[in-house]
Design an enzyme around this catalytic site. Sequence first.
Site, PDB file in Angstrom:
ATOM      1  N   MET A  30      -5.204 -30.465 -26.605  1.00 11.19           N
ATOM      2  CA  MET A  30      -5.651 -31.840 -25.782  1.00 11.19           C
ATOM      3  C   MET A  30      -7.186 -31.889 -25.805  1.00 11.19           C
ATOM      4  O   MET A  30      -7.807 -33.348 -25.909  1.00 11.19           O
ATOM      5  CB  MET A  30      -5.063 -31.991 -24.416  1.00 11.19           C
ATOM      6  CG  MET A  30      -5.380 -33.146 -23.839  1.00 11.19           C
ATOM      7  SD  MET A  30      -4.682 -34.659 -24.951  1.00 11.19           S
ATOM      8  CE  MET A  30      -3.163 -35.044 -23.996  1.00 11.19           C
TER       9      MET A  30
ATOM     10  N   GLU B 282       0.900 -14.180  -7.460  1.00 13.12           N
ATOM     11  CA  GLU B 282       1.163 -15.260  -6.564  1.00 13.12           C
ATOM     12  C   GLU B 282       1.109 -16.570  -6.691  1.00 13.12           C
ATOM     13  O   GLU B 282       1.765 -17.581  -6.368  1.00 13.12           O
ATOM     14  CB  GLU B 282       0.408 -14.723  -5.171  1.00 13.12           C
ATOM     15  CG  GLU B 282       0.871 -13.501  -4.298  1.00 13.12           C
ATOM     16  CD  GLU B 282      -0.363 -12.248  -5.051  1.00 13.12           C
ATOM     17  OE1 GLU B 282      -0.791 -12.458  -6.213  1.00 13.12           O
ATOM     18  OE2 GLU B 282      -0.255 -11.290  -4.261  1.00 13.12           O
TER      19      GLU B 282
ATOM     20  N   PHE C 148     -10.631  -5.521   6.086  1.00 14.46           N
ATOM     21  CA  PHE C 148      -9.963  -5.303   4.587  1.00 14.46           C
ATOM     22  C   PHE C 148      -8.809  -6.229   4.332  1.00 14.46           C
ATOM     23  O   PHE C 148      -8.244  -6.631   5.146  1.00 14.46           O
ATOM     24  CB  PHE C 148      -9.524  -3.801   4.467  1.00 14.46           C
ATOM     25  CG  PHE C 148      -8.606  -3.658   3.306  1.00 14.46           C
ATOM     26  CD1 PHE C 148      -9.385  -3.442   1.928  1.00 14.46           C
ATOM     27  CD2 PHE C 148      -7.365  -3.483   2.953  1.00 14.46           C
ATOM     28  CE1 PHE C 148      -9.079  -3.328   0.737  1.00 14.46           C
ATOM     29  CE2 PHE C 148      -6.567  -3.286   1.939  1.00 14.46           C
ATOM     30  CZ  PHE C 148      -7.565  -3.211   0.618  1.00 14.46           C
ATOM     31  N   GLN C 149      -9.153  -6.893   3.126  1.00 13.61           N
ATOM     32  CA  GLN C 149      -8.225  -7.733   2.728  1.00 13.61           C
ATOM     33  C   GLN C 149      -7.928  -9.055   3.683  1.00 13.61           C
ATOM     34  O   GLN C 149      -6.902  -9.796   3.859  1.00 13.61           O
ATOM     35  CB  GLN C 149      -6.810  -7.598   2.540  1.00 13.61           C
ATOM     36  CG  GLN C 149      -6.887  -6.379   1.198  1.00 13.61           C
ATOM     37  CD  GLN C 149      -5.487  -6.131   0.664  1.00 13.61           C
ATOM     38  OE1 GLN C 149      -4.575  -6.061   1.283  1.00 13.61           O
ATOM     39  NE2 GLN C 149      -5.667  -5.897  -0.836  1.00 13.61           N
TER      40      GLN C 149
ATOM     41  N   LYS D  86      -0.720  -9.938  11.354  1.00 11.21           N
ATOM     42  CA  LYS D  86       0.205  -8.741  11.214  1.00 11.21           C
ATOM     43  C   LYS D  86       0.851  -8.550  12.707  1.00 11.21           C
ATOM     44  O   LYS D  86       1.899  -8.256  12.797  1.00 11.21           O
ATOM     45  CB  LYS D  86      -0.326  -7.631  10.585  1.00 11.21           C
ATOM     46  CG  LYS D  86       0.855  -6.538  10.291  1.00 11.21           C
ATOM     47  CD  LYS D  86       0.145  -5.142   9.488  1.00 11.21           C
ATOM     48  CE  LYS D  86       1.331  -4.427   9.080  1.00 11.21           C
ATOM     49  NZ  LYS D  86       0.535  -3.215   8.209  1.00 11.21           N
TER      50      LYS D  86
HETATM   51  C1  LIG Z   1      -5.912 -24.386 -15.388  1.00 10.17           C
HETATM   52  C2  LIG Z   1      -6.583 -25.425 -16.267  1.00 10.17           C
HETATM   53  N1  LIG Z   1      -7.762 -25.270 -17.144  1.00 10.17           N
HETATM   54  C3  LIG Z   1      -8.214 -26.168 -18.029  1.00 10.17           C
HETATM   55  C4  LIG Z   1      -7.678 -27.257 -18.060  1.00 10.17           C
HETATM   56  C5  LIG Z   1      -8.190 -28.334 -19.067  1.00 10.17           C
HETATM   57  N2  LIG Z   1      -7.061 -28.607 -20.252  1.00 10.17           N
HETATM   58  C6  LIG Z   1      -6.477 -29.587 -20.192  1.00 10.17           C
HETATM   59  S1  LIG Z   1      -5.202 -29.527 -21.387  1.00 10.17           S
HETATM   60  C7  LIG Z   1      -5.870 -28.186 -22.186  1.00 10.17           C
HETATM   61  C8  LIG Z   1      -5.450 -27.654 -23.421  1.00 10.17           C
HETATM   62  C9  LIG Z   1      -4.099 -26.888 -23.366  1.00 10.17           C
HETATM   63  O1  LIG Z   1      -3.844 -26.215 -24.314  1.00 10.17           O
HETATM   64  P1  LIG Z   1      -2.317 -26.051 -24.999  1.00 10.17           P
HETATM   65  O2  LIG Z   1      -1.953 -25.238 -23.743  1.00 10.17           O
HETATM   66  O3  LIG Z   1      -2.400 -25.012 -25.901  1.00 10.17           O
HETATM   67  O4  LIG Z   1      -1.777 -27.224 -24.938  1.00 10.17           O
HETATM   68  P2  LIG Z   1      -1.918 -28.365 -26.238  1.00 10.17           P
HETATM   69  O5  LIG Z   1      -2.821 -29.413 -25.697  1.00 10.17           O
HETATM   70  O6  LIG Z   1      -2.497 -27.650 -27.334  1.00 10.17           O
HETATM   71  O7  LIG Z   1      -0.452 -28.888 -26.627  1.00 10.17           O
HETATM   72  C10 LIG Z   1      -7.089 -27.717 -21.379  1.00 10.17           C
HETATM   73  C11 LIG Z   1      -7.848 -26.552 -21.505  1.00 10.17           C
HETATM   74  C12 LIG Z   1      -6.287 -27.570 -17.515  1.00 10.17           C
HETATM   75  N3  LIG Z   1      -5.742 -28.674 -17.570  1.00 10.17           N
HETATM   76  N4  LIG Z   1      -5.882 -26.606 -16.561  1.00 10.17           N
END
Ligand SMILES: Cc1ncc(C[n+]2csc(CCOP(=O)(O)OP(=O)(O)O)c2C)c(N)n1
Lengths: 161, 578
Positions: B469, B50, B112-113, B162
Amino acid sequence: MQHIISLLVENHQGVLARIAGLFSGRGYNLESLTVGVTMDPTVSRITLVCGGDDVIIEQIKKQLNKLIDVIKVIDLTSQLAVDRELALVKINAKPNQRGEIFQVADVFRAKILDVGMNNMVLEITGTSSKINDALAILQPYSIQEVARSGLVAMERGKKFK
Amino acid sequence: MKISGSQLVIEALKKEGVEIIFGYPGGSVIPLFDTLYSEPSIHVVLTRHEQAAVHAADGYARSTGKTGVCLVTSGPGATNTVTGLATANFDGVPLVVLTGQVFRSMIGNDAFQEADIVGISRPVTKHNYLVYDRKDLGRIFKEAFYIANSGRPGPVLIDLPKDVLLEQAEDEYPESVHIRGYNPTLVGHSRQIKRIAAAIKTAKKPLFFIGGGVNAAGAAPVFTKIVEKTNIPVIMSLMGIGSFYSGHPLNLGMVGMHGTYAANMAVQDCDLLIGIGTRFDDRVTGKLDTFAPHSKIIHIDIDPAAIARNVPVEIPVVGDAKQILEELLPLLEAPPAKEWIATVKNWKEEHPVTFKDDSEFLSPGKVITAISEQFPDAIIATEVGQNQMWAALYYSYSRPRTLITSGGLGTMGYGFPAAIGAQLGNPGKKVIDIAGDGSIQMNIQELATAVQEELPVIVAILNNGYLGMVRQWQELFNDKRYSSTCLMRKPSCPHHCTGPGKWCHHYTVDFVKLAEAYGAAGLRVTKPDEIEPALNEAGKSTKYPVFIDFIIEREANVWPMVAPGASLNQVLLGKEKE
Ligand SMILES: Cc1ncc(C[n+]2csc(CCOP(=O)(O)OP(=O)(O)O)c2C)c(N)n1
Ligand SMILES: [Mg+2]
């Protein structure tokens, strides 16, 4: 600074949650909130007392305005409004203290709602600061319980020239 | 004639011009799916989660401007939409999300749900409804579509018990809508617009700053005319990208934490900053007290609450960017800014956005530049992290609504489902998700959706084996303490690993095999000279998704960078530059 904001809102379920949620979610300070239906049963009036500097108050008003269920936002923080709060105060009152308490009540135009063996219940109506004053004066008699209604407020009519 | 609640809902969707729904069924919405079963004009896309349904509807909406629609079941189906709603709400994306709910008589009984999705989603939607009364159903749908795609757009959720869906009633979908508490201001104040024109006329160092509002309002064409008439340079937020042609000499690029040198220097030096459809968010402004220190600020936005929230504004104008700019255009004269234009162009030439061109390692800049050359008119979706910033910096955008990215919430896992939605909304266009190896795994199950829908979406994974990042921040600000950011780590690795070494393990998962397992194509690129052939190969698909696993330099960083809390003129250009 403290602001009094009056809202006209749709009288639906959930509206109060939206407003309370706005304040808690955005970390705004909310001192009191009262709700009641208006003459139009589909509209309720909410009176809020909130604090913050001008920038925050401006944001609060804008954010309230953004809520779909809020019909009107009126800032009543000026001389042009009247406001009142009601407090019920239960105090310890031995029979020999009753006379004094009656006198204090008289000064604050409080009503005696109940007199028991060892305590009394007073109803005080007025501005919030009047209620604060009354509570301070009554403090020595040992206050058992206080129930405050929160503020309600309304714009004054136009002045006659 | 009496019709069921479900029939009225379908009637509403048709009247609102809905051609596609992203959904996932369950007990409480069986009546609605049943009605959809015999409705040929609405295509129902079954996603595999979803959350992805909401992101897909969001990608569809961002890329087309139409309202995206989702349909999910009660309880877990509804709670799974929350991240999608928050993502759309932050970036002002028009959605109508329908959730099933238990019978009205059961609400509050922990049935439920059952989930209080109206309570849960209240802070992450523009508005939401629980339909208590069958007779309100039509009005609520009419209001929901109106609210979602007017003013500052946003997601609206409708919770449908529903028994409301089953209940028969004599009614029709309303023609008109009136909501007494909701009247978005569209027309800007004329006097304020005249003041803007006057301020521009005398400015020596004027600068336009555009945000997502220009994209959303369809104001890009009139904005381009304004730039051509006034010759004022342009900077943009992440969300503003696409609204103004990237190749234009006056386009200084993105501003803020990972903004270009020219854009950041220009903000700090300008004397008039004209913000249009932007929130002046903290990723843009850097240290607030030193933001645009010599400048008067003009702020045009549809959302009164966005104006003067973060920066003091001299001339605020509330309204629709397109309408306001159209009114402004004939009033404008070119300001006396010759010297200024020369200065900013000089900044741009001095430090353009470049990348290390290495014959051995893949640099992300090189990969994206190649994508930009090979697919110049693509719709680019991104995940979140370095990949997102690289996609913003290196791809050359020329049309509005072509960068589909989660700006405000920064939702990893957004890009792939959003790309699916964008592809469904733009069948003739090339749609590419520029992904990180971490993010792509947050909605990887949507490969099944893309394969089943026969969508030729390309997913370009910039695989650095890191949550890059976060790793970059750890490198710069935490002494290379790579805590929980290596995606290749196993127990045998050195406890305090500070970077790749001979101990590194194989990457989990093999994206090529994974794609193939789903019936998609998978390619791997490890050397620069393999980039072009792989893109050629991927471009041939018209019916199936293609994953390209670009094994990039593991510790490549995003430059430029303004450290958090620093002023925008303290631009770090990166070691590649030294
Ligand atoms: C749902 C979610 N969880 C955690 C983060 C924190 N976060 C920001 S960038 C990042 C790393 C992303 O890694 P990747 O997809 O490999 O991208 P890269 O930076 O290596 O290009 C994280 C963990 C986020 N933005 N969104
Ligand atoms: Mg990564």
